[in-house]
Motif scaffolding. Structure first.
Motif: not given
Length: 288
Positions: A89-105
């Motif tokens: 249940g996040p309302n904000l996601i802060i991520s390093e570059d490179g998270a994935g896969p792209q389908e999830t993003i």
């Protein structure tokens, strides 16, 4: 709405989304109180900014400080599933570059969860920029400015100490030896950045990223020291077995049995502890 390309069924995603996505009527301040942090350096920065009370989950690479391990783990940052992320249940996601896969993003963007990407940078300036981006995402710009100044001072002090290196050593960072092949770091990597920051010379500069090396390439690189992550259990390469590899036998590092092992996140994270990590690596390479 962007098309969602998922291996999981659309029905499963819709059900999870309906149960966890907050109402758009909630305030931005409220939305920032259920934060998912993805990437070890980002999580460290959140703690350094004293905003850890807003974290509701983390990814597998987020292992420092120790108390972060009490948070739910949504999986490895490069292999995230939309169901796993949405289930916390996040309302904000802060991520390093490179998270994935792209389908999830794509899936997360489709359900309108703010997704802030923090750029990677394997330098002091890169760490400072990470702090500013995370601070801005959490709406604590003033605290981020103070932390950025503290970290910048730490890098300056480290640089003064590193001026004492007169005869820099050639360092080969080995990511793995799986299958008897040496997977090593070239340029434009965290390993390259920390080696240079610590006053060493990356022994491999003929390519970018991480690639397998031939025996001849290792011998020509002639590393003085091998640098590796300190792994646990079956992931650790025994020192004697390492230096018995034909590729390494003719190297100065093998003759001297010169190897440095450090915690992976500490060594390669490029977060708030990186200046100290560079000093520790410098000490390991050259002594006090």
């Amino acid at each position: 709405m962007a098309q969602i390309r998922l291996a999981a069924s659309a029905a499963v995603l819709a059900a999870v989304t309906m149960s966890v996505v907050p109402s758009p009527l909630k305030s931005q301040a409220s939305a920032q109180d259920r934060v998912l942090s993805i990437g070890g350096s980002v999580t460290e920065i959140v703690y350094a900014l004293k905003q850890e009370h807003r974290l509701i989950a983390r990814d597998t690479t987020s292992s420092f400080p120790a108390e972060v391990m009490d948070l739910p783990d949504v999986g490895y940052m490069r292999a995230l599933s939309p169901e796993g992320v949405l289930s916390v249940g996040p309302n904000l996601i802060i991520s390093e570059d490179g998270a994935g896969p792209q389908e999830t993003i794509d899936a997360l963007e489709a359900v309108s969860i703010p997704f802030i990407t923090v750029p990677d940078g394997y330098s002091a300036e890169g760490v400072i920029e990470k702090i500013r981006v995370v601070g801005r995402a959490l709406d604590v710009d003033a605290a981020a400015a103070v932390l950025a100044d503290e970290i910048a001072n730490g890098f300056e002090q480290a640089a003064e100490n590193l001026k004492k290196v007169d005869d820099p050593k050639r360092v080969l960072f080995i990511l793995s030896t799986q299958g008897g092949r040496i997977l090593a770091s070239g340029t434009e990597t965290a390993a390259h950045g920390i080696i240079e920051m610590a006053g060493g010379i990356n022994a491999i500069t003929s390519f970018t990223g991480y690639k397998p090396l031939t025996d001849e390439a290792v011998a020509l690189a002639a590393p003085d020291v091998i640098l590796m992550m300190d792994r646990m259990g079956d992931h650790q390469t025994d020192t004697d077995e390492l230096f018995a590899m034909p590729a390494l036998v003719p190297t100065p590092a093998a003759r001297e049995k010169a190897i440095v092992r450090m915690n992976g996140l500490y060594l390669l994270g490029f977060g708030p502890r990186t200046a100290q990590a560079a000093l520790d690596l410098n000490t390991a390479l050259y002594g006090q």
